[in-house]
Design an enzyme around this catalytic site. Structure first.
Site, mmCIF file in Angstrom:
data_model
loop_
_atom_site.group_PDB
_atom_site.id
_atom_site.type_symbol
_atom_site.label_atom_id
_atom_site.label_comp_id
_atom_site.label_asym_id
_atom_site.label_seq_id
_atom_site.Cartn_x
_atom_site.Cartn_y
_atom_site.Cartn_z
ATOM 1 N N LYS A 218 -14.906 2.260 10.521
ATOM 2 C CA LYS A 218 -16.257 2.471 11.072
ATOM 3 C C LYS A 218 -16.575 3.948 11.272
ATOM 4 O O LYS A 218 -15.679 4.794 11.322
ATOM 5 C CB LYS A 218 -16.406 1.687 12.372
ATOM 6 N N ARG A 253 -10.387 -7.448 12.905
ATOM 7 C CA ARG A 253 -11.113 -7.641 11.648
ATOM 8 C C ARG A 253 -10.958 -6.368 10.829
ATOM 9 O O ARG A 253 -11.464 -5.315 11.231
ATOM 10 C CB ARG A 253 -12.586 -7.927 11.955
#
Ligand code: HH2
Length: 273
Positions: A218, A253
């Site tokens: 991210k 995840r």
């Protein structure tokens, strides 16, 4: 504690790894790589070999600024892939979607879990979850992908996200959803500091149920390390995943399954000692 995904039972006493399978042309770190059914299935099989406990199939990018796709287009992307994966894999398949029509179609095809980044905002999604009796991930997102990174603000990010997840969790339980996983939604309308605080306070969210964290590749990692290219954020991802496990996360995840599984095993041993 166990997670019952139709015919699969996962043990939540150890951290579980969810491998990301993006069947999209524009996902932020791997867009276009797995659009073809053969490539998607091959990648899913490799992630299972590498230690993924769950495969999460998504047909719409939710990256900051993304414009939503139609139901028909999302179905066109995910249905052939889910159909093949249900036949071939020996792990649960999760469908990552904001659309009740897509969730319903994939769960009918045999998918085992629902991942909704809007946290069941749509009442119809709640009905789908109840009807199929599958575990549901309720995630926090500020607004919508198109605008969520435009000056995100909170009074107190941990408390505000907690209150949202609490409300959505209570609504879902009242409607009959039995198995709920909460996710504070790293990167979904958050600054770098917001994301760090959410990771630091995972234990708070555990009051609501098992916690999923999606830190992989991210942009906060890019900002902290100065790495622009999202596919080159593995080292930062491993540090963030390790912190999540030490702080009590139940499901991670991730895109880089092999490397993350190894880091998670070490972090888990450290957490247990
Ligand atoms: N992050 C993404 C997508 N789905 N679901 C949950 N529960 N938690 C997350 O943090 C999360 C998620 C974004 O990652 P990715 O799927 O790789 O990107 P894109 O949305 O661009 O396809």
């Amino acid at each position: 504690m166990n997670l019952v995904c139709k015919n699969y039972v996962l043990d939540l006493n150890k951290p579980l790894v969810m491998g990301v399978l993006n069947v999209t042309p524009d996902s932020f770190s791997d867009g276009g790589l797995f659009l073809d059914v053969t490539a998607a299935v091959r990648h899913a099989e490799q992630m299972v070999k590498d230690g993924a406990d769950i495969i999460d199939v998504g047909g719409e990018s939710t990256r900051p600024g993304a414009v939503s796709v139609s139901v028909d287009e999302e179905l066109r992307r995910v249905v052939p892939v889910v159909t093949e994966l249900v036949k071939r894999l020996r792990v649960p398949i999760s469908i990552d979607t904001m659309k009740p029509e897509v969730a319903d179609a994939c769960l009918k095809l045999g998918a085992h879990m629902l991942n909704d980044v809007t946290g069941l905002r749509d009442e119809r999604m709640v009905s789908v979850a109840v009807r199929h009796d599958v575990p549901v991930v309720i995630m926090h997102m500020l607004g919508e992908p198109r605008t969520m990174q435009v000056k995100p603000e909170y009074n107190d990010v941990v408390r505000d996200v907690f209150e949202y997840l609490k409300k959505q969790t209570e609504n879902a339980r009242a409607a009959g959803v039995k198995q709920i996983i909460v996710d504070p939604g790293v990167g979904f309308g958050k600054t770098v500091e917001h994301n760090l605080l959410l990771i630091k306070h995972i234990v708070e969210f555990k009051k609501l149920g098992p916690v999923m964290m999606g830190v992989s590749r991210k942009s906060f990692i890019g900002k902290l390390t100065g790495v622009e290219d999202a596919s080159d954020r593995l080292s930062g991802t491993l540090a963030a995943v390790t912190a999540c496990v030490l702080n009590g996360a139940n499901i991670l995840r991730v895109h880089d399954v092999k490397e993350c599984v190894r880091a998670i095993r070490v972090a888990e041993a450290l957490r247990r000692i």
